[in-house]
Write an enzyme that holds these catalytic residues in place. Structure first.
Site, PDB file in Angstrom:
ATOM      1  N   ASN A   1       0.809  -1.197   0.000  1.00 34.22           N
ATOM      2  CA  ASN A   1       0.000   0.000   0.000  1.00 34.22           C
ATOM      3  C   ASN A   1       0.852   1.261   0.000  1.00 34.22           C
ATOM      4  OD1 ASN A   1      -2.215   1.671   0.188  1.00 34.22           O
ATOM      5  ND2 ASN A   1      -2.198   1.602   2.444  1.00 34.22           N
ATOM      6  N   ILE A   2       1.062   1.815  -1.163  1.00 30.64           N
ATOM      7  CA  ILE A   2       1.681   3.132  -1.252  1.00 30.64           C
ATOM      8  C   ILE A   2       0.516   4.112  -1.385  1.00 30.64           C
ATOM      9  CG2 ILE A   2       3.102   4.687  -2.654  1.00 30.64           C
ATOM     10  CD1 ILE A   2       4.866   2.727  -1.336  1.00 30.64           C
TER      11      ILE A   2
ATOM     12  N   CYS B   1      13.476   6.760   3.643  1.00 29.78           N
ATOM     13  CA  CYS B   1      12.580   5.834   4.339  1.00 29.78           C
ATOM     14  C   CYS B   1      13.505   4.920   5.150  1.00 29.78           C
ATOM     15  CB  CYS B   1      11.683   5.080   3.361  1.00 29.78           C
ATOM     16  SG  CYS B   1      12.547   4.233   2.019  1.00 29.78           S
TER      17      CYS B   1
END
Lengths: 251, 251
Positions: free
Chosen positions: B158-159, B183
């Site tokens: 899920n981006i 990140c």
């Protein structure tokens, strides 16, 4: 006007072939791309919206050359550009190109350089692997830092130190920026030159190798990494650097 | 002074946590690193040689964060920086950091930001893979561009499109430059955000993917590439860009 002459700083014949295909472009295009900070309340576009639309819409996408990346301020790297990449390269406002391949530069590319006022610095380094079977006593000075090939665990690849050193001087001269460094695939010869830049920037060796391997991937060569490890940057330490890692520009 | 507040532009709760750990630094350090062209005959060092020696000699090498690279003028990318990377990061003269991880920012890193006047923009995107077994009708709007996970050939990652869109706005605002995007490993979340930047720069999709894969390597995800492919940049087209691919700065 096409001028072809030996680089004065070259220590041997044909180390660097410098070709000026047009007078150097007067404006430092790269510096112009750095906008001053916009007004504090709102970021505004510097051109009318209509121009923006024309620039960014439509199907004309850019095709960067193989393995294209930004190395640092004013320095780019890639594989060999072809005509499909020209419109992209135009957006970089290049002042010069450093080609690390020995073959004659293609006529199409020469035309592109000519029409965009880009100067070519060609440092011919062979890209193929070969096994050097000479005993170490007969190796020339550019190979002096290597052990004889017969004891190396892989074919010996000749990255000539003196040539890389001359290419580095061209890279470090901000009058040549923005500059694109390229060889055939943007992996080995370009990777070694960029690795030497990183050493000048005082990157630790594992980070230098990590970057090299990111581009070379499965084609990474221990001999290239050994070349970078042994490359001595002390004689270049008085060269000015506009790199992001040069502390002097942060003060 | 530590100020924590919601980003005004955020469309949902906790989309962006903006933390100012110190007043913004007054000088645009990045712009200062670009020297004016040196005198035509000779490139000269801008600082006394003694300072140069002290800067570049000795054993204090820089350790860039994992997967560190320059994306474009004033934009860097990497994995999660730790204290070993701080001296390197200082050389970049960062104004801000975009962290794409949802976990609380480590205290050591917060101290580093504080002492260097760097602003943190935190957009929490989960980094783990999970399989979404909901039928497509129940998927929320941020996932509307995807086919249901049950028909995807790999776990659905899920981006969140809206979060990436908000992060993009921060990246595009030159008042935040120089900015570091990171990140955990600098592969997937960072790769997706950089991929969206490349789409804004009108890179063709194969070049966008090539760059993504250079960092993600064996960990490359088809779902990330599908996200980038579907990401619509048209609503961002009126944002000003200081990128090297923005033609307006070359004229």
């Amino acid at each position: 006007m096409k001028v072809e002459h030996q680089n004065e700083a070259a220590t041997g014949p044909q180390m660097c072939r410098t070709i000026e295909v047009a007078p150097p472009p007067p404006p430092p295009a790269f510096a112009h791309r750095h906008l001053p900070p916009p007004p504090p309340e709102k970021v505004v576009a510097a051109v009318p919206a209509a121009v923006e639309d024309r620039d960014r819409e439509g199907d004309d996408l850019f095709i960067p050359p193989l393995n294209f990346a930004m190395v640092d301020n004013g320095i780019f790297r890639s594989g060999f550009p072809d005509s499909a990449n020209f419109s992209f390269l135009q957006t970089l406002g290049l002042r010069s190109i450093i080609c690390l391949c020995p073959e004659p530069y293609p006529e199409t590319n020469m035309e592109f350089l000519k029409s965009n006022g880009i100067r070519l610095f060609q440092f011919g380094i062979e890209g193929y692997k070969y096994i050097d079977l000479l005993p170490s006593a007969q190796m020339d000075s550019s190979c002096s830092s290597y052990a004889p090939a017969c004891v190396l665990p892989e074919p010996f690849v000749n990255i000539p130190e003196d040539t890389i050193r001359e290419a580095l001087k061209v890279v470090l001269d901000v009058r040549n920026h923005p500059v694109l460094i390229h060889c055939k695939r943007g992996k080995h010869r370009t990777g070694c030159l960029v690795g030497c830049i990183r050493k000048l920037q005082r990157w630790c060796l594992s980070s230098v190798f990590d970057e090299y391997q990111r581009f070379a991937a499965a084609k990474a060569r221990v001999s290239d990494q050994r070349f970078m490890e042994l490359f001595d940057v002390s004689s270049l330490k008085h060269q000015p650097m506009s790199f992001s890692c040069s502390k002097k520009y942060n003060n």
